[in-house]
Write a protein that holds these residues in place. Structure first.
Motif, short mmCIF file in Angstrom:
data_model
loop_
_atom_site.label_atom_id
_atom_site.label_comp_id
_atom_site.label_asym_id
_atom_site.label_seq_id
_atom_site.Cartn_x
_atom_site.Cartn_y
_atom_site.Cartn_z
N GLY A 17 1.58 5.84 -10.29
CA GLY A 17 2.60 4.80 -10.27
C GLY A 17 3.26 4.72 -8.90
O GLY A 17 3.55 3.64 -8.40
N ALA A 18 3.50 5.86 -8.26
CA ALA A 18 4.10 5.87 -6.93
C ALA A 18 3.15 5.23 -5.92
O ALA A 18 3.57 4.47 -5.04
CB ALA A 18 4.43 7.30 -6.51
N ASP A 19 1.86 5.51 -6.04
CA ASP A 19 0.87 4.88 -5.15
C ASP A 19 0.82 3.38 -5.35
O ASP A 19 0.72 2.61 -4.42
CB ASP A 19 -0.52 5.47 -5.37
CG ASP A 19 -0.63 6.91 -4.91
OD1 ASP A 19 0.24 7.36 -4.12
OD2 ASP A 19 -1.57 7.59 -5.36
N ALA A 20 0.90 2.94 -6.61
CA ALA A 20 0.85 1.51 -6.92
C ALA A 20 2.07 0.79 -6.34
O ALA A 20 1.98 -0.32 -5.86
CB ALA A 20 0.77 1.28 -8.43
N GLN A 21 3.25 1.46 -6.39
CA GLN A 21 4.45 0.82 -5.86
C GLN A 21 4.36 0.65 -4.36
O GLN A 21 4.90 -0.30 -3.82
CB GLN A 21 5.69 1.65 -6.24
CG GLN A 21 6.05 1.52 -7.69
CD GLN A 21 7.29 2.32 -8.04
OE1 GLN A 21 7.76 3.13 -7.26
NE2 GLN A 21 7.83 2.08 -9.21
N ALA A 22 3.67 1.55 -3.69
CA ALA A 22 3.52 1.44 -2.25
C ALA A 22 2.70 0.21 -1.88
O ALA A 22 2.90 -0.39 -0.83
CB ALA A 22 2.88 2.71 -1.69
N SER A 23 1.77 -0.20 -2.75
CA SER A 23 0.90 -1.33 -2.45
C SER A 23 1.47 -2.66 -2.96
O SER A 23 0.90 -3.70 -2.71
CB SER A 23 -0.48 -1.11 -3.05
OG SER A 23 -0.40 -1.05 -4.45
N GLY A 24 2.58 -2.63 -3.67
CA GLY A 24 3.19 -3.85 -4.19
C GLY A 24 3.75 -3.62 -5.56
O GLY A 24 3.58 -2.55 -6.14
N PRO A 25 4.44 -4.62 -6.11
CA PRO A 25 5.04 -4.43 -7.44
C PRO A 25 3.96 -4.32 -8.51
O PRO A 25 2.87 -4.89 -8.38
CB PRO A 25 5.88 -5.69 -7.63
CG PRO A 25 5.29 -6.70 -6.72
CD PRO A 25 4.71 -5.94 -5.57
N PRO A 26 4.26 -3.58 -9.58
CA PRO A 26 3.29 -3.51 -10.68
C PRO A 26 3.12 -4.88 -11.33
O PRO A 26 3.97 -5.76 -11.16
CB PRO A 26 3.92 -2.51 -11.64
CG PRO A 26 5.36 -2.49 -11.30
CD PRO A 26 5.48 -2.85 -9.84
N VAL A 27 2.05 -5.04 -12.05
CA VAL A 27 1.77 -6.30 -12.74
C VAL A 27 1.84 -6.04 -14.25
O VAL A 27 1.31 -5.06 -14.75
CB VAL A 27 0.37 -6.82 -12.36
CG1 VAL A 27 -0.01 -8.05 -13.17
CG2 VAL A 27 0.32 -7.13 -10.88
N CYS A 28 2.52 -6.93 -14.94
CA CYS A 28 2.62 -6.84 -16.40
C CYS A 28 1.23 -7.09 -17.00
O CYS A 28 0.65 -8.16 -16.78
CB CYS A 28 3.62 -7.87 -16.91
SG CYS A 28 3.82 -7.90 -18.70
N PRO A 29 0.67 -6.13 -17.72
CA PRO A 29 -0.67 -6.33 -18.26
C PRO A 29 -0.74 -7.37 -19.37
O PRO A 29 -1.81 -7.85 -19.70
CB PRO A 29 -1.05 -4.94 -18.79
CG PRO A 29 0.23 -4.25 -19.01
CD PRO A 29 1.21 -4.82 -18.04
#
Length: 123
Positions: A17-29
């Motif tokens: 999750g921390a890595d995903a936040q670095a690349s941009g906001p999460p996406v609602c599945p």
């Protein structure tokens, strides 16, 4: 699964999750819209906790999407038939909502009422 393995899996999910936040906001599945930091969001247990889903996985959803799920389905329905995001997206009771919400801004939020079909069961 042992507690040790559960902690390791939870730690791994947190690190991802921390890595995903670095690349941009999460996406609602559920609705495929990004979840910006200022948007209301929550974790949805794919199998309800009351039905044994405490350690069976969660997904981050817009609060609006999460509320729509619980307004339309009982805990039993969620545990029995709708414990995967794909099943939720395909259910006819969610299709209209998802078509409507996909055109809204990522941080959009509105109050959610229980679906008429669900409230009729309570009376």
């Amino acid at each position: 699964m042992s507690r040790r393995h559960e902690r390791r899996a939870a730690r791994s999910a947190f690190e991802q999750g921390a890595d995903a936040q670095a690349s941009g906001p999460p996406v609602c599945p559920l609705c495929d819209r990004p979840i910006p930091p200022d948007a209301k969001s929550s974790l949805h247990h794919l199998t309800p906790r009351l039905k044994g889903g405490t350690h069976r996985g969660t997904v981050r959803l817009h609060q609006l999407c999460h509320s729509a799920i619980h307004a339309r389905f009982t805990e039993t329905e969620l545990a029995r038939d709708l414990h995967e995001v794909e099943a939720l997206r395909a259910d006819p009771r969610m299709v209209d909502f998802l078509e409507w919400v996909r055109n809204k801004p990522p941080a959009f939020h509105a109050p959610t009422r229980a679906a008429k079909s669900r409230t009729a069961k309570w009376r």
